[in-house]
Design a protein around this motif. Structure first.
Motif, mmCIF file in Angstrom:
data_model
loop_
_atom_site.group_PDB
_atom_site.id
_atom_site.type_symbol
_atom_site.label_atom_id
_atom_site.label_comp_id
_atom_site.label_asym_id
_atom_site.label_seq_id
_atom_site.Cartn_x
_atom_site.Cartn_y
_atom_site.Cartn_z
ATOM 1 N N ILE A 169 2.938 4.637 2.403
ATOM 2 C CA ILE A 169 1.540 4.420 2.795
ATOM 3 C C ILE A 169 0.833 5.724 3.157
ATOM 4 C CG2 ILE A 169 1.538 4.090 5.320
ATOM 5 C CD1 ILE A 169 0.399 1.257 4.720
ATOM 6 N N GLN A 205 -2.028 7.290 0.991
ATOM 7 C CA GLN A 205 -2.975 6.366 0.346
ATOM 8 C C GLN A 205 -4.373 6.513 0.929
ATOM 9 O OE1 GLN A 205 -2.175 4.675 -2.291
ATOM 10 N NE2 GLN A 205 -0.049 5.389 -2.130
ATOM 11 N N GLN A 226 -5.468 2.788 3.362
ATOM 12 C CA GLN A 226 -4.147 2.364 3.842
ATOM 13 C C GLN A 226 -4.081 0.874 4.132
ATOM 14 O OE1 GLN A 226 -2.597 5.027 6.837
ATOM 15 N NE2 GLN A 226 -2.410 6.640 5.319
ATOM 16 N N TYR A 264 -3.622 -0.843 0.837
ATOM 17 C CA TYR A 264 -2.268 -0.586 0.356
ATOM 18 C C TYR A 264 -1.248 -1.395 1.156
ATOM 19 C CZ TYR A 264 1.346 1.988 -2.108
ATOM 20 O OH TYR A 264 2.395 2.314 -2.927
ATOM 21 N N SER A 265 -1.555 -1.565 2.432
ATOM 22 C CA SER A 265 -0.648 -2.339 3.284
ATOM 23 C C SER A 265 -0.580 -3.802 2.819
ATOM 24 C CB SER A 265 -1.135 -2.219 4.723
ATOM 25 O OG SER A 265 -0.322 -2.950 5.545
ATOM 26 N N PHE A 283 -0.994 -4.768 -0.210
ATOM 27 C CA PHE A 283 -0.195 -4.700 -1.438
ATOM 28 C C PHE A 283 1.296 -4.628 -1.089
ATOM 29 C CE2 PHE A 283 1.893 -1.445 -4.148
ATOM 30 C CZ PHE A 283 1.974 -2.151 -5.338
ATOM 31 N N SER A 334 3.025 2.751 -8.097
ATOM 32 C CA SER A 334 1.743 3.375 -8.446
ATOM 33 C C SER A 334 1.077 2.595 -9.577
ATOM 34 C CB SER A 334 1.914 4.862 -8.732
ATOM 35 O OG SER A 334 2.139 5.087 -10.055
ATOM 36 N N PHE A 375 0.056 -0.971 -8.192
ATOM 37 C CA PHE A 375 -1.107 -0.944 -7.297
ATOM 38 C C PHE A 375 -2.407 -0.893 -8.109
ATOM 39 C CE2 PHE A 375 -3.893 1.384 -4.139
ATOM 40 C CZ PHE A 375 -4.066 0.283 -3.312
ATOM 41 N N CYS A 425 -5.391 -3.626 -7.864
ATOM 42 C CA CYS A 425 -6.784 -3.280 -7.544
ATOM 43 C C CYS A 425 -7.774 -3.626 -8.655
ATOM 44 C CB CYS A 425 -6.897 -1.787 -7.239
ATOM 45 S SG CYS A 425 -6.023 -1.307 -5.773
ATOM 46 N N THR A 471 -12.652 -0.003 -4.126
ATOM 47 C CA THR A 471 -11.293 0.039 -3.553
ATOM 48 C C THR A 471 -11.263 0.665 -2.158
ATOM 49 O OG1 THR A 471 -10.914 2.093 -4.746
ATOM 50 C CG2 THR A 471 -10.010 0.081 -5.732
#
Ligand SMILES: Nc1ncnc2c1ncn2[C@@H]1O[C@H](COP(=O)(O)OP(=O)(O)OP(=O)(O)O)[C@@H](O)[C@H]1O
Length: 538
Positions: free
Chosen positions: A263, A266, A269, A272-273, A275, A298, A301, A305, A311
């Motif tokens: 994380i 990123q 974050q 991403y968390s 995800f 990568s 993700f 998105c 994003t």
């Protein structure tokens, strides 16, 4: 120039890329043809790195950093050889190099990955010591030709002496020369990385004992040695008479460590968390290698998105559901790929293959990591090996009681069944199997056990609304069969499984697993598989 690195350039590249990887900056000045090398080039160079920056650059590696700094001690203090080990991609190389950057100590670094023969290794080390750079003008030749260990020792004695003299000399003048950051102290460290690869190219097995003895042979107080390896010390030492180096262990990352590591760079974050909430648990059950996870995450993700127009925002619950249903079809194929795929960093082992290595495999305390068995193979190959071990060890008649209808082992059921059997009957079966040694089994049984035990990996994406699961067959049984056959053939090549001839009645090939229980337990531990629960106990 051949495949061999230019040592100066390689060291700089390695150091620079490590600095860049960990801190987002390049640590060394660019090499120019006009650069006149001096012993200051034997330090990492670049901007100094504070201890706080060092620790914050490497989440989950604080204890190892402290241990290394402690073992290296104050500058100019002699040090016994170190043996830094841990699984692939656990940060060994990067952490060590950054520790040297922080301490500003002079060192020579050689990786057995790029220096792939004794001569290249020796010459690379000597070139660095002599500040010699291969280039067009010198025909890309080394400073000295060195093939034999005895020559290497003689050259090393000579050249280390010269470097140490210069270091002593420079340390006296350090205060007066402010334009350059001189390395601290007068101990020269030699770091030999990826040592496990030496076994692959050292067919006579003489180089490893030589390297482990080097410190004793040289008897140079200003020379220190650090070995870095992805396999454990136990896969090397076999009472060869040398003092075992001090071990420094880099354990596998936990799921929480991986979350922190993945994380940290990123942009969003929180997004991403969300995800990671979906993917981290199932994927980390298959691999905990940071490089493998970073690569697969990568691209995943990006898929995750895709429905988002912005994003940088944090998705609400409704959006999270939409993102998940869009993303869901990509999860199983990616999981399958990582499950079946070869480990990216195979200690010199053919891609996708497994190899039994020379050297003893001794029982030891660090029993939680795959490094203890000294080589890498795909997660699928490990499950297949365990399946073969179970098929050879357990009587086929017990399969039904060891695995429940959904594939997993139901301990309660098994206990009940076991207690139903008379002790006498059980002992007879066990004694028979003991006397017969590992039994043979047909491919179908292996496949059935494999499917049972992989179904308990429990990598389901089950966060309430997420109902996806991971299946090892990718929904296609011929695809599964061809994958199993390819892994099986690798395991046979490595002599972990032997072909036991064909059955006269069935006409099909039978197999036999040749590994010991101790070894099977180590493989099982490396994938957190509870093998004892599935063993018909003696
Ligand atoms: N704790 C960590 N913090 C930051 N980056 C890390 C950490 N652990 C690993 N990495 C990153 O993972 C990558 C691989 O690390 P590195 O090459 O140092 O691993 P290694 O243990 O030496 O692997 P190998 O045994 O394959 O040589 C590097 O980009 C490194 O920066």
């Amino acid at each position: 120039m051949g495949k061999e690195e230019s040592p100066q350039a390689a060291r700089r590249t390695t150091r620079a890329s490590c600095a860049a990887a960990s801190n987002g900056e390049v640590g060394r000045s660019t090499i120019t043809p006009l650069h006149n090398p001096t012993v200051s080039d034997l330090a990492f160079g670049g901007e100094p790195l504070s201890s706080e920056d060092l620790r914050s650059s490497f989440p989950a590696r604080r204890p190892q950093i402290l241990e290394l700094v402690h073992l290296l001690g104050p500058h100019s203090s002699p040090m016994l050889p170190l043996f830094v080990y841990g699984g692939a991609s656990t940060g060994k190389t990067t952490v060590i190099l950054q520790v040297f950057r922080h301490l500003n100590r002079p060192f020579v670094y050689a990786s057995c990955r790029t220096c792939y023969s004794p001569r290249i290794l020796f010459e690379s080390i000597l070139n660095q010591l002599l500040l010699h750079r291969k280039n067009e003008a010198n025909g890309y030749s080394s400073a000295k030709r060195c093939e034999k260990p005895s020559d290497f020792v003689n050259f090393l004695r000579e050249d280390v002496g010269k470097v140490v003299d210069s270091l002593k000399d420079h340390s006296g003048k350090r205060k007066s020369n402010k334009s350059r950051r001189w390395p601290k102290g007068d101990i020269l460290y030699l770091i030999i990385d990826n040592l496990e690869l030496v076994r692959e190219w050292d067919k006579s097995s003489s180089l490893l004992p030589f390297l482990f003895n080097l410190y004793d042979i040289l008897k140079l107080p200003n020379f220190a040695l650090i070995f870095v390896s992805s396999s454990s010390p136990d896969t090397y030492y076999s009472s060869m008479g040398y003092i075992e180096p001090i071990p420094v262990f880099f354990p596998e990352y936990t799921e929480e460590d991986l979350r922190q590591l993945l994380i940290r760079n990123q942009a969003n974050q929180k997004l991403y968390s969300c995800f990671l909430d979906i993917v981290l648990r199932p994927f980390s059950r298959v691999t905990r290698r940071l490089d493998e996870l970073s690569t697969v995450f990568s691209s995943l993700f990006q898929k995750y998105c895709e429905p988002l127009s912005d994003t940088s925002l944090f998705p609400n619950d409704e959006m999270k559901r939409r993102l998940f249903s869009h993303f869901r079809p990509y999860i199983s194929p990616a999981l399958n790929e990582i499950f079946w795929g070869p480990s990216q960093c195979l200690s010199g082992i053919e891609s996708g293959k497994v190899t039994r290595q020379r050297g003893s495999i001794r029982k030891h305390e660090d029993n939680e990591d795959f490094t203890e068995i000294g080589f890498h193979m795909s997660t699928a190959a490990k499950y297949l090996l365990i399946s073969a071990f179970l098929a050879s060890r357990n009587p086929a008649t017990l399969d039904a009681s060891l695995f429940d209808s959904t594939g997993g082992s139901d301990n309660r059921k098994r206990k009940r069944k076991a207690s139903e059997k008379s002790m006498e009957q059980k002992e007879t079966v066990e004694q028979e199997s003991l006397m017969k040694g590992p039994g043979t089994f047909p491919l179908e049984r292996l496949l059935a056990i494999f499917q049972c035990i992989t179904s308990v990996i429990d990598v389901s994406i089950d966060e309430e609304e997420h109902g996806d699961g991971f299946s090892t067959d990718g929904g296609n049984s011929s695809w599964l069969m061809s994958n199993v056959l390819s892994q099986l053939s690798s395991l046979c090549d490595a002599n972990f499984i032997a072909k036991g001839g064909s059955c006269p009645l069935e006409g099909s090939t039978r197999y036999r697993c040749t590994i010991s229980e101790d070894f099977a337990l180590k493989v099982a531990r490396s994938i957190k598989f509870a093998l004892p629960n599935y063993l018909c106990r003696r």
